[in-house]
Enzyme design. Structure first.
Site, PDB file in Angstrom:
ATOM      1  N   SER A  19       1.514   0.096  -4.724  1.00 35.78           N
ATOM      2  CA  SER A  19       1.971  -0.651  -5.978  1.00 35.78           C
ATOM      3  C   SER A  19       3.137  -1.894  -5.617  1.00 35.78           C
ATOM      4  O   SER A  19       3.123  -2.610  -6.598  1.00 35.78           O
ATOM      5  CB  SER A  19       2.720   0.349  -6.754  1.00 35.78           C
ATOM      6  OG  SER A  19       3.721   1.085  -6.296  1.00 35.78           O
ATOM      7  N   SER A  75       2.866   3.268  -1.326  1.00 32.26           N
ATOM      8  CA  SER A  75       3.189   2.149  -1.907  1.00 32.26           C
ATOM      9  C   SER A  75       4.056   0.905  -1.305  1.00 32.26           C
ATOM     10  O   SER A  75       4.042  -0.114  -1.734  1.00 32.26           O
ATOM     11  CB  SER A  75       3.889   2.168  -3.457  1.00 32.26           C
ATOM     12  OG  SER A  75       2.661   2.224  -4.360  1.00 32.26           O
ATOM     13  N   LYS A 109      12.015  -4.881  -6.144  1.00 29.08           N
ATOM     14  CA  LYS A 109      10.687  -4.482  -6.985  1.00 29.08           C
ATOM     15  C   LYS A 109      11.321  -4.278  -8.254  1.00 29.08           C
ATOM     16  O   LYS A 109      12.389  -3.462  -8.491  1.00 29.08           O
ATOM     17  CB  LYS A 109      10.252  -3.133  -6.100  1.00 29.08           C
ATOM     18  CG  LYS A 109       9.012  -2.691  -6.893  1.00 29.08           C
ATOM     19  CD  LYS A 109       8.347  -1.248  -6.223  1.00 29.08           C
ATOM     20  CE  LYS A 109       6.814  -0.726  -6.662  1.00 29.08           C
ATOM     21  NZ  LYS A 109       6.465   0.328  -5.961  1.00 29.08           N
TER      22      LYS A 109
HETATM   23  N1  GLN Z   1      -1.643   4.735  -4.850  1.00 30.95           N
HETATM   24  C1  GLN Z   1      -0.644   5.569  -5.300  1.00 30.95           C
HETATM   25  C2  GLN Z   1      -0.988   6.149  -6.741  1.00 30.95           C
HETATM   26  O1  GLN Z   1      -1.466   5.191  -7.441  1.00 30.95           O
HETATM   27  C3  GLN Z   1       0.669   5.267  -4.645  1.00 30.95           C
HETATM   28  C4  GLN Z   1       1.592   5.018  -5.865  1.00 30.95           C
HETATM   29  C5  GLN Z   1       2.935   4.823  -5.244  1.00 30.95           C
HETATM   30  O2  GLN Z   1       3.263   4.969  -3.989  1.00 30.95           O
HETATM   31  N2  GLN Z   1       3.959   4.235  -5.898  1.00 30.95           N
HETATM   32  O3  GLN Z   1      -0.307   6.693  -7.244  1.00 30.95           O
END
Ligand code: GLN
Length: 494
Positions: free
Chosen positions: A158, A182, A78
Site C-alpha cells: 500500500s 506494504s 506516508k
Molecule cells: N496487501 C496487504 C493487504 O492488502 C498488505 C497491506 C499492508 O501491508 N499494509 O492487506
C-alpha cells in the site's frame, strides 16, 4: 532535474557538512522534483512551505554546530502517520479533512533529528491493498515502464506513493507502513530499498490503525545504508505504545561493510511456489550465488506452515481492521453524513466514507469474529500464526538469515487484478510470513527483468537482528550494483 536529488542521504549529509550546498538548496531541489513529477500522483498533500521553513532552521542548527542524525534531509511521509502540520487522510474520504492535534512518535523522532518534511504520500485506502489502486485520491503511477508495452504500471502497495517518490527522486527517503508487505512489495516494484524492522522496534503511536498486531512503521531509501540511518532515527521504546519494546537500539552504522563471511543463509524451499516465473527463480538463485561468493554458506531450510500465511493473514487482519475502524462513526473523527436518527447517520457516514475494499475487509472481519465462526476462522488463523512463528524459530537455529524473492512478479498494469481480490491478495505470498511472526525483513533491488522492470530480493532475520538484515542486504546491493534509473527520469534527461 538537479543533481542534488540523485545523492544518497549519506552523501547529502557529507555535502551539507562540507557546505557544498545548504539544506534550503537541497530541499528546493526536491520540491522542484516533486512539482515536475506530479503526474505520478505520489503525494496527497505537498508541504513545500513547511519544508523550506524546516530547512532554514536546519541550516541554522548546523551552522551552530548542532547537526542531528538526519539534519536537513528532505523526506516524505506516508499519509498514515499523524502530523500536526498537515492533514492525515489514510487516503480515505472518511478522513479527507482530518487534522491531527498531535504528531506520531516516529515522525517526531525524524524532526528531532533534523529531517525536513516534503509532503504526505498516497497509499491504498487505510493501507489495504497491494497496488495503490484503492486510494480515494486516485492511483499512483510507477515511474518505471515496461519496454514490452506502453501501459502505466502500479507502484505496488500500500505504500505506493512513498516508493514512487523515492524512486523518482522527489524525496531522499520516505516513511511507510507494512502490515503484510506494504513496504517490501512496493520497494521491489520501484527499484528501491525498503525495510520493516522487528515488530515493537518502532512506535505505532500516532499511526492510523489498520491491524494493530501486524502494523509496523518502516522506511524506504535508495541504499541499504540510508535505510539504516533513517531506521536508527525512528526506532526506540515509546511508553505511549504498549507494544513498543523496551530494548536497546544498536548503532547500526557499526554493522556496515562487515560482509557476510561465515554467515549461514537459509533458502526456505516452501517459498518455491507453483507457477513462479523463471526470472524470479533465476534472480533468487543469483542472490544465493552472490552471497556464497562473498563467503556465506547457503543452506536449504524448511518452513512447512509458510503456505498458510496468506489465508491466516486475510482472517486476522480484517478481524482487527473491523474493530479498529469502528471508531469512524461520524461523531469523533472526520466525515459525517447526517441521517434521520443516530443509526441512520452512522450508516450513511460509513457507506459514503469508506471505499469498496475497506468495506470488504470490515465485512470479512465481522464475519470471522461472529459467534459460531470465531472458532472456525479466527482462532484457527491464530493457531496457524503460532505455527509460523515456530517455523521461524526452528530455521533460525540452522541459519542467520533467510533469502527469498520479495514478490511473485513485477509491477503490473494499472487496473489489473482489481476485479479479482484473491489474485491481489497473493501479491503478499512471500512477505506475509515475516509480518505474521514480526520478523525484520527488507527488500533490496536485485536487477531488472526482461522487460526492464525492477525485481527485489527479500532478506529476513531473527527478532531484533536487523543488523544481519543490513549485512546481507548490503552484500546483495554490492553484487547487484543496481544503478538503473526509472524511465521517467531517463526520459526527462533525454
Ligand atoms: N496487501 C496487504 C493487504 O492488502 C498488505 C497491506 C499492508 O501491508 N499494509 O492487506
Amino acid at each position: 532535474m538537479s543533481d542534488l536529488t540523485h545523492l544518497t542521504i549519506k552523501n547529502a549529509l557529507e555535502g551539507l557538512d562540507k557546505k557544498e550546498f545548504s539544506a534550503v538548496e537541497l530541499t528546493q531541489a526536491h520540491i522542484n522534483a516533486m512539482e515536475s513529477t506530479r503526474e505520478l500522483n505520489a503525494y496527497i498533500t505537498e508541504t513545500p512551505e513547511l519544508a523550506l521553513k524546516q530547512a532554514a532552521e536546519s541550516d541554522k542548527r548546523r551552522a551552530g554546530g548542532e547537526a542531528g542524525l538526519l539534519e536537513g534531509i528532505p523526506l516524505a511521509v506516508k499519509d498514515m502517520f499523524c502530523t500536526k502540520d498537515a492533514r492525515t487522510t489514510a487516503a480515505s474520504h472518511i478522513l479527507e479533512n482530518y487534522q491531527s492535534p498531535y504528531e506520531s512518535t516516529v515522525t517526531e523522532k525524524l524532526w528531532q533529528d533534523g529531517a525536513v518534511m516534503i509532503g504526505k504520500t498516497n497509499l491504498d485506502e487505510f493501507a489495504m491493498g497491494a497496488s495503490n489502486m484503492t486510494s480515494y485520491f486516485g492511483n499512483v503511477i510507477n515511474p518505471w515502464r515496461s519496454n514490452a508495452h506502453d501501459k502505466d504500471l502500479v507502484p505496488g502497495g500500500s505504500s505506493g506513493g512513498s516508493a514512487a517518490c523515492v524512486s523518482a527522486r522527489s524525496a531522499m527517503g520516505a516513511l511507510g507502513t507494512d502490515t503484510n508487505g506494504s513496504i517490501r512489495q512496493p520497494a521491489s516494484y520501484t527499484g528501491t530499498v525498503g525495510i520493516k524492522p522487528t515488530y515493537g522496534r518502532c512506535s505505532r503511536w500516532g499511526i492510523v490503525a489498520f491491524a494493530s498486531s501486524l502494523d509496523q512503521a518502516g522506511v524506504f531509501a535508495r541504499t541499504v545504508e540510508d535505510c539504516a540511518l533513517m531506521l536508527q532515527s525512528c526506532s526506540g521504546h515509546d511508553p505511549k505504545d504498549s507494544t513498543s519494546a523496551n530494548i536497546e537500539v544498536p548503532d547500526w552504522s557499526n554493522s556496515f561493510n562487515n560482509g557476510v563471511k561465515g554467515m549461514k543463509i537459509g533458502i526456505p524451499k516452501e517459498f518455491r511456489v507453483d507457477g513462479m516465473p523463471d526470472e524470479i527463480e533465476k534472480l533468487w538463485q543469483q542472490g544465493a550465488d552472490w552471497l556464497k561468493d562473498a563467503g556465506a554458506e547457503i543452506v536449504d531450510v524448511s518452513m512447512p506452515h509458510a503456505k498458510y500465511a496468506i489465508p491466516a493473514y486475510y482472517i486476522v487482519a480484517p478481524a482487527e481492521a473491523s474493530s479498529n475502524l469502528a471508531r469512524y462513526d461520524g461523531v469523533r473523527y472526520g466525515l459525517r453524513v447526517e441521517g434521520e436518527n443516530l443509526i441512520d447517520m452512522y450508516e450513511k457516514t460509513r457507506a459514503e466514507g469508506f471505499g469498496d475494499e475497506v468495506k470488504r475487509r470490515i465485512m470479512i472481519g465481522t464475519y470471522v469474529l461472529s459467534a459460531g465462526y470465531y472458532d472456525a476462522y479466527y482462532i484457527k488463523a491464530q493457531k496457524i500464526r503460532r505455527l509460523i512463528v515456530e517455523d521461524f524459530k526452528k530455521v533460525f537455529e540452522e541459519c542467520d538469515a533467510l533469502l527469498t524473492p520479495t514478490s511473485p512478479g513485477v509491477a503490473f498494469p494499472i487496473g489489473e487484478r482489481m476485479d479479482d481480490p484473491i489474485k491481489m491478495y497473493l501479491e503478499d505470498i512471500f512477505t506475509s510470513p515475516a509480518s505474521l511472526a514480526g520478523m525484520p525483513a527488507m527488500s533490496v533491488p536485485g536487477g531488472l527483468n526482461g522487460e526492464g522492470l525492477p525485481l527485489g530480493l527479500q532478506i529476513m532475520a531473527k527478532p531484533w537482528d536487523e543488523e544481519s538484515v543490513f549485512r546481507v542486504g548490503q552484500e546483495i546491493e554490492k553484487a547487484a550494483n543496481f544503478t538503473a534509473l526509472p524511465n521517467l527520469l531517463t526520459k526527462a534527461a533525454a
